[in-house]
Design a protein around this motif. Structure first.
Motif, PDB file in Angstrom:
ATOM      1  N   MET A 139      -0.267   7.239  -8.765  1.00  0.00           N
ATOM      2  CA  MET A 139      -0.038   5.596  -8.224  1.00  0.00           C
ATOM      3  C   MET A 139       0.379   4.724  -9.522  1.00  0.00           C
ATOM      4  N   GLU A 158       5.688   5.555 -10.568  1.00  0.00           N
ATOM      5  CA  GLU A 158       6.592   5.459  -9.321  1.00  0.00           C
ATOM      6  C   GLU A 158       7.889   6.215  -9.799  1.00  0.00           C
ATOM      7  N   ARG A 204       7.524   5.623  -3.577  1.00  0.00           N
ATOM      8  CA  ARG A 204       7.110   5.095  -2.155  1.00  0.00           C
ATOM      9  C   ARG A 204       8.225   5.337  -1.135  1.00  0.00           C
ATOM     10  N   ARG A 223       3.424   9.361  -1.469  1.00  0.00           N
ATOM     11  CA  ARG A 223       4.377   9.145  -2.310  1.00  0.00           C
ATOM     12  C   ARG A 223       5.202  10.480  -2.283  1.00  0.00           C
ATOM     13  N   MET A 252      -2.799  10.721  -1.552  1.00  0.00           N
ATOM     14  CA  MET A 252      -3.737  10.162  -2.743  1.00  0.00           C
ATOM     15  C   MET A 252      -5.162  10.098  -1.893  1.00  0.00           C
ATOM     16  N   GLY A 291      -6.605   1.108  -5.195  1.00  0.00           N
ATOM     17  CA  GLY A 291      -5.515   1.456  -5.947  1.00  0.00           C
ATOM     18  C   GLY A 291      -5.565   0.715  -7.296  1.00  0.00           C
TER      19      GLY A 291
END
Length: 418
Positions: free
Chosen positions: A70, A73, A78, A301, A322, A351
């Motif tokens: 999370m 990135e 994403r 992701r 996730m 999250g």
């Protein structure tokens, strides 16, 4: 009010590809926690799964590993253009994992994500909670009125689903008929049945029409705030961002309300507290976030480069889901001591990192009012303890939740005066 589709009984026959477990089999398991432990024992904190039959991916099971995904990135993006998989047009995953040309915060990274995220953060932060609470109480009261005299109800189709869509659509300024249409679309987008791509196209058009109407006649709602924000380049970005917010909020609220109601009706620590619901409701909501998070498996992701996550060798282009339900029950962060766990809110249900949920406060407000309104008014009794879970690879909640209660009587009419 019964929402079409929410009481459809799912087909939960196991679907496997080699040794990979299908996500829908996991969320539909009789004991999902036990299934997650089996996965952890076999694979460690990261397990190979099928996102749908024949579509491989990784399910992250460990609390620390989910946080790593999370928060990073630059490695776990994403943007679905990083995904090496090419889905057939008929795949139910297209609307969420591989939507063509979506220009929304959910599918963006870095500076582009921050630009699209700011209007959403500011819109939800600026919600008038007193007005929202009054609106939600009115929604709940009207829904309970619709079945209170009957003495029985399905708390999913007639209440949890209806509260969520009426609350969310009300926040955005949609009328009831638009809200019903949006709910049916969201139902398809999340893989509960139907054509997910067609559902997304229909949803886009409903939202676009509302955006145009709101620009001509703005009101005190979230749509007006989206329309007025300078960070959006055009109506396409506004529509796509609203669709993400509506879908995510609706799915989360339905699941959180349903799971909390079921806990209040079945857990011995809460079943004796109906007359004092305020004392136990916050605890029940928090325990639900830990044990039955509104999104059990959060998509997705995509690895930007080859890397190691836990003990898994991830390749560039791999899809990563996730596992919030698994991470929340990771023995590295949980204990069996209720006193020690009291007040512990380090769960991952909202999250962490740049994509964390922007609507925690209004979400909690809606769920608390929904459960409280129902349980303070009716003496609910669950009539069927057996549970069939709604068919979704992402969320886990009962397809139906049948209850009985003492019917309310209509107030007697006074005779007309002469």
């Amino acid at each position: 009010m019964n929402i079409d589709g929410w009481s459809v009984m799912p087909d939960l026959e196991p679907q496997r590809s080699g040794e990979r477990l299908a996500l829908v089999e996991l969320t539909g398991a009789e004991d999902m926690t036990a299934e997650l432990r089996k996965l952890q024992e076999k694979w460690g904190p990261v397990a190979p799964v099928d996102l749908e039959p024949g579509v491989p991916g990784w399910l992250v099971l460990g609390h620390a590993e989910v946080m790593e995904v999370m928060r990073t990135e630059s490695v776990f993006a994403r943007d679905p253009r990083h995904w090496s998989e090419r889905l057939p047009q008929s795949s139910s995953l297209n609307a969420i994992l591989s939507p063509a040309g979506r220009r929304a915060l959910y599918y963006a990274d870095g500076a582009e994500h921050r630009r699209l995220r700011l209007p959403v953060d500011e819109a939800f932060a600026g919600i008038d909670e007193a007005l929202t609470a009054a609106m939600v109480r009115g929604v709940c009261s009207g829904l309970i009125d619709s079945f209170a005299e009957r003495g029985n109800a399905d708390l999913i189709g007639e209440y949890a689903a209806a509260v969520s869509f009426l609350a969310v659509s009300g926040m955005f300024g949609f009328d009831e008929q638009q809200g019903i249409a949006l709910l049916r679309c969201a139902h398809g987008v999340f893989g509960h049945g139907g054509d997910s791509v067609s559902a997304l196209v229909t949803m886009d058009q409903i939202v676009l029409d509302h955006v145009v109407a709101t620009r001509a006649n703005p009101g005190p709602n979230l749509t007006a705030k989206f329309v007025a924000h300078p960070n959006f380049d055009d109506d396409t970005e506004i529509v796509h961002s609203m669709v993400v917010a509506i879908c995510a909020a609706n799915e989360m609220l339905v699941t959180w309300i349903a799971a909390t109601l079921r806990r209040m009706l079945t857990d011995p620590r809460y079943t004796g507290r109906v007359t004092g619901v305020r004392r136990g409701l916050d605890d029940a909501m928090d325990e639900t976030l830990w044990g039955e998070p509104p999104v059990a498996n959060l998509p997705a992701r995509y690895a930007v480069t080859d890397c190691t996550l836990g003990n898994a060798q991830i390749r560039a282009g791999d899809a990563i889901v996730m596992g919030l339900a698994a991470a929340n029950n990771d023995p590295r962060v949980r204990t069996e001591d209720d006193l020690f766990e009291a007040g512990n809110r380090s769960h991952l249900s909202f999250g962490v990192g740049p994509h964390a949920c922007p609507a925690r406060r209004p979400g909690r407000l809606v769920v608390k009012i929904a459960v409280e309104s129902l349980m303070e008014r009716l003496d609910l009794r669950l009539t069927d303890p057996d549970v069939t879970w709604a068919p979704s690879p992402w969320s886990r909640y009962p397809a139906v939740l049948p209850v009985a209660f003492t019917p309310e009587r209509k107030p007697a009419r006074l005779p007309a005066r002469v």
